[in-house]
Design a protein around this motif. Structure first.
Motif, PDB file in Angstrom:
ATOM      1  N   VAL A   1      -8.419   2.414  -7.314  1.00 14.06           N
ATOM      2  CA  VAL A   1      -8.710   2.180  -5.902  1.00 14.06           C
ATOM      3  C   VAL A   1      -7.383   2.115  -5.173  1.00 14.06           C
ATOM      4  N   ASN A   2      -7.251   2.806  -4.065  1.00 14.22           N
ATOM      5  CA  ASN A   2      -5.988   2.927  -3.363  1.00 14.22           C
ATOM      6  C   ASN A   2      -6.124   2.460  -1.920  1.00 14.22           C
ATOM      7  N   TRP A   3      -5.128   1.755  -1.425  1.00  8.90           N
ATOM      8  CA  TRP A   3      -5.052   1.344  -0.031  1.00  8.90           C
ATOM      9  C   TRP A   3      -3.803   1.957   0.581  1.00  8.90           C
ATOM     10  N   PRO A   4      -3.877   3.069   1.281  1.00  8.71           N
ATOM     11  CA  PRO A   4      -2.700   3.601   1.959  1.00  8.71           C
ATOM     12  C   PRO A   4      -2.257   2.650   3.065  1.00  8.71           C
ATOM     13  N   LEU A   5      -0.994   2.291   3.053  1.00  3.88           N
ATOM     14  CA  LEU A   5      -0.443   1.380   4.061  1.00  3.88           C
ATOM     15  C   LEU A   5       0.563   2.127   4.918  1.00  3.88           C
ATOM     16  N   ALA A   6       0.809   1.636   6.090  1.00  4.68           N
ATOM     17  CA  ALA A   6       1.612   2.353   7.088  1.00  4.68           C
ATOM     18  C   ALA A   6       3.103   2.360   6.813  1.00  4.68           C
TER      19      ALA A   6
END
Length: 149
Positions: A138-143
């Motif tokens: 599971v991936n959370w792209p962050l800014a």
């Protein structure tokens, strides 16, 4: 020179990290390379071969400590130049990272890999890895694009 025509060393400078640029998924950035090298528990091993321009393989590992699991080595990324695949370079890098993990007191080492990535699965199997079954990442792209400072 190692008996296989290639050898492994530890990256200690930003220039060494950047010299492996073609082996990474994306272009390495000097500020990120500097931060990686300055971060305790972050390791980058490079494989070199006589006559090759720059490294022919790389593996990165990050020590991770959890209150109920102790410290494990996370094999973050492995890359081998197409010209040096199927020569044991990948296996050698994985084995070298595992040995470093033992020296650093890690109780285990792990990697997440796509179940259809047969070359990676074969490399990890040949280096003594065991398979626990499929999993989902599971991936959370962050800014954040650049390291602070």
């Amino acid at each position: 020179m190692a008996e296989h025509g290639w050898w492994i060393g530890t990256a200690r400078t930003v220039d060494e990290v950047l010299s492996a640029g073609p082996l990474y998924d994306e272009r390495p950035r000097p500020a990120w390379a500097e931060r990686f090298l300055a971060s305790p528990g972050h390791h980058l091993l490079l494989a070199y071969a006589e006559g090759a321009e720059g490294p022919v393989g790389m593996v990165t590992g990050v020590e991770m400590t959890h209150p109920d699991k102790g410290t494990e080595m996370f094999l973050h990324e492995l890359g081998v130049a197409p010209s040096h695949r199927r020569r044991g370079v990948g296996r050698g890098l994985v084995e070298a990272l595992a040995e470093l993990a033992r020296e650093r007191g890690c109780h285990g080492m792990w990697v997440a890999v796509d179940t259809d990535n047969e070359p990676a699965l074969a490399t990890y199997r040949s280096a003594g890895g065991s398979f626990e079954g499929p999993c989902t990442v599971v991936n959370w792209p962050l800014a954040a694009a650049d390291p602070p400072g």
